[in-house]
Motif scaffolding. Structure first.
Motif, mmCIF file in Angstrom:
data_model
loop_
_atom_site.group_PDB
_atom_site.id
_atom_site.type_symbol
_atom_site.label_atom_id
_atom_site.label_comp_id
_atom_site.label_asym_id
_atom_site.label_seq_id
_atom_site.Cartn_x
_atom_site.Cartn_y
_atom_site.Cartn_z
ATOM 1 N N ARG A 1 0.349 6.458 1.959
ATOM 2 C CA ARG A 1 -0.164 5.322 1.211
ATOM 3 C C ARG A 1 -0.689 5.784 -0.134
ATOM 4 N NH1 ARG A 1 -2.910 4.685 6.066
ATOM 5 N NH2 ARG A 1 -4.903 5.062 5.045
ATOM 6 N N ASP A 2 -0.759 4.861 -1.082
ATOM 7 C CA ASP A 2 -1.458 5.115 -2.327
ATOM 8 C C ASP A 2 -2.946 5.021 -2.035
ATOM 9 O OD1 ASP A 2 0.512 5.625 -4.253
ATOM 10 O OD2 ASP A 2 0.995 3.503 -4.384
ATOM 11 N N VAL A 3 -3.634 6.150 -2.055
ATOM 12 C CA VAL A 3 -5.044 6.198 -1.675
ATOM 13 C C VAL A 3 -5.904 6.282 -2.928
ATOM 14 C CG1 VAL A 3 -6.796 7.433 -0.379
ATOM 15 C CG2 VAL A 3 -4.452 7.325 0.484
ATOM 16 N N HIS B 1 14.776 -5.187 0.707
ATOM 17 C CA HIS B 1 14.556 -4.042 -0.176
ATOM 18 C C HIS B 1 15.704 -3.042 -0.174
ATOM 19 C CE1 HIS B 1 10.017 -4.882 0.548
ATOM 20 N NE2 HIS B 1 10.457 -5.549 -0.505
ATOM 21 N N VAL B 2 16.433 -2.961 0.939
ATOM 22 C CA VAL B 2 17.520 -1.977 1.071
ATOM 23 C C VAL B 2 18.759 -2.716 1.583
ATOM 24 C CG1 VAL B 2 18.141 0.323 1.911
ATOM 25 C CG2 VAL B 2 15.727 -0.322 1.738
ATOM 26 N N PRO B 3 19.412 -3.480 0.725
ATOM 27 C CA PRO B 3 20.530 -4.307 1.192
ATOM 28 C C PRO B 3 21.702 -3.528 1.760
ATOM 29 C CG PRO B 3 20.319 -4.364 -1.211
ATOM 30 C CD PRO B 3 19.102 -3.704 -0.696
ATOM 31 N N CYS C 1 11.060 1.837 10.614
ATOM 32 C CA CYS C 1 11.436 1.811 9.191
ATOM 33 C C CYS C 1 10.506 0.977 8.339
ATOM 34 C CB CYS C 1 12.864 1.302 9.037
ATOM 35 S SG CYS C 1 13.122 -0.391 9.638
ATOM 36 N N GLY C 2 9.695 0.120 8.957
ATOM 37 C CA GLY C 2 8.807 -0.723 8.169
ATOM 38 C C GLY C 2 9.581 -1.592 7.196
ATOM 39 N N ALA C 3 9.036 -1.749 6.007
ATOM 40 C CA ALA C 3 9.664 -2.594 4.987
ATOM 41 C C ALA C 3 10.743 -1.869 4.209
ATOM 42 C CB ALA C 3 8.596 -3.120 4.030
ATOM 43 N N GLY C 4 11.075 -0.649 4.615
ATOM 44 C CA GLY C 4 12.179 0.070 3.984
ATOM 45 C C GLY C 4 11.821 0.884 2.766
ATOM 46 N N VAL C 5 10.558 0.834 2.336
ATOM 47 C CA VAL C 5 10.117 1.532 1.129
ATOM 48 C C VAL C 5 8.950 2.441 1.503
ATOM 49 C CG1 VAL C 5 9.196 1.249 -1.210
ATOM 50 C CG2 VAL C 5 10.815 -0.431 -0.292
ATOM 51 N N PRO C 6 9.025 3.701 1.120
ATOM 52 C CA PRO C 6 10.070 4.305 0.285
ATOM 53 C C PRO C 6 11.161 5.048 1.057
ATOM 54 C CG PRO C 6 8.234 5.811 0.425
ATOM 55 C CD PRO C 6 7.857 4.618 1.266
ATOM 56 N N ILE C 7 11.008 5.225 2.382
ATOM 57 C CA ILE C 7 11.868 6.172 3.085
ATOM 58 C C ILE C 7 13.310 5.697 3.168
ATOM 59 C CG2 ILE C 7 12.197 7.496 5.204
ATOM 60 C CD1 ILE C 7 9.697 8.218 3.534
ATOM 61 N N ALA C 8 13.546 4.535 3.750
ATOM 62 C CA ALA C 8 14.925 4.062 3.899
ATOM 63 C C ALA C 8 15.598 3.878 2.541
ATOM 64 C CB ALA C 8 14.951 2.750 4.683
ATOM 65 N N SER D 1 0.808 -1.216 0.000
ATOM 66 C CA SER D 1 0.000 0.000 0.000
ATOM 67 C C SER D 1 0.842 1.268 0.000
ATOM 68 C CB SER D 1 -0.911 0.021 1.242
ATOM 69 O OG SER D 1 -0.185 0.381 2.411
ATOM 70 N N ARG D 2 2.140 1.150 0.268
ATOM 71 C CA ARG D 2 2.977 2.334 0.377
ATOM 72 C C ARG D 2 3.288 2.918 -0.992
ATOM 73 N NH1 ARG D 2 2.620 4.491 4.907
ATOM 74 N NH2 ARG D 2 4.653 5.480 4.763
ATOM 75 N N ARG D 3 3.490 4.230 -1.021
ATOM 76 C CA ARG D 3 3.926 4.879 -2.248
ATOM 77 C C ARG D 3 5.335 4.411 -2.597
ATOM 78 N NH1 ARG D 3 2.157 10.997 -0.454
ATOM 79 N NH2 ARG D 3 -0.097 10.733 -0.711
ATOM 80 N N ALA D 4 5.620 4.306 -3.878
ATOM 81 C CA ALA D 4 6.928 3.821 -4.313
ATOM 82 C C ALA D 4 8.018 4.860 -4.111
ATOM 83 C CB ALA D 4 6.867 3.398 -5.779
ATOM 84 N N GLN D 5 7.649 6.141 -4.125
ATOM 85 C CA GLN D 5 8.630 7.216 -3.986
ATOM 86 C C GLN D 5 8.315 8.047 -2.745
ATOM 87 O OE1 GLN D 5 11.296 7.513 -5.976
ATOM 88 N NE2 GLN D 5 10.585 5.716 -7.110
ATOM 89 N N ALA D 6 9.358 8.510 -2.070
ATOM 90 C CA ALA D 6 9.163 9.378 -0.919
ATOM 91 C C ALA D 6 8.544 10.694 -1.366
ATOM 92 C CB ALA D 6 10.497 9.632 -0.221
#
Length: 215
Positions: free
Chosen positions: A196-198, A88-90, A56-63, A29-34
């Motif tokens: 989120r993508d709303v 997602h952010v190795p 940090c959640g799943a690391g996307v998109p912020i981290a 549900s998160r936006r792909a870009q910060a």
């Protein structure tokens, strides 16, 4: 919205279990870009700065966005979210821990980002959280965080991506006072949406976005 008043309940554990259960759906549900306002507020940081992402959640998109220029450390209470973030952010360094019990050396970071995470900490513990963040920041370091407009004692909702989730927060004016008491100078206050993508109709969430600096 159900008041979180059960003295026997462990609401931090509820947050952990909830995000473990909804990790995949929440990530999708998160936006792909910060959002541009978040990227722009971090422009003062030099390349290679050390940044802590709280919740940090799943690391996307912020981290993932931060890792394009900076050294990112992420903390999240959910093991499943941390597993996704590492994938997602190795290049990031991700720690599965409660931000109120984990430790870092003083002056470890040039910036701390806490987006959509502080309101999952019981609000009586939040002043201590800001003091911890202040201690972890270097002199002149930045804190970028989403807060809340209105004061709300702890409550739960059962429809957060299919799980029960907990929130607790003060109002913006109280937060600004707490930041000052913790040793921060507020540089800018703006707003951002829920991240989120709303789709569809309905009210769009709005959160105060605060950029502060450690004195």
């Amino acid at each position: 919205m159900i008041p979180a008043t059960d003295p026997e309940a462990d609401y931090r554990a509820l947050v952990r279990r909830g995000y473990d259960a909804c990790a995949r759906v929440y990530h999708e549900s998160r936006r792909a870009q910060a959002p541009i306002e978040i990227r722009g507020l971090l422009e003062p940081l030099e390349d290679g700065a050390a940044v802590l992402d709280v919740g940090c959640g799943a690391g996307v998109p912020i981290a993932r966005s931060l890792a394009e220029r900076h050294r990112v450390t992420g903390v999240d209470v959910s093991p499943e979210m941390v597993r996704l973030a590492r994938r997602h952010v190795p290049s990031g360094d991700f720690r599965c821990a409660d931000v109120m019990s984990t430790t870092f050396e003083p002056s470890s970071f040039d910036a701390v980002v806490a987006l959509y995470s502080i309101f999952h900490v019981p609000r009586e513990a939040q002043p201590a959280l800001f003091r911890r963040l202040h201690r972890w920041l270097r002199l002149g370091g930045y804190l970028l965080c989403t807060l809340s407009h209105h004061s709300e004692p702890g409550y739960t909702e059962s429809d957060f991506h299919g799980v029960t989730m907990y929130w607790s927060n003060f109002g913006l004016g109280e937060y600004l006072g707490t930041l000052a008491d913790s040793g921060f100078v507020v540089l800018e206050t703006s707003s951002t949406a829920c991240g989120r993508d709303v789709t569809g109709e309905g009210a769009i969430e709005d959160h105060p976005l605060v950029l502060a600096k450690r004195q």
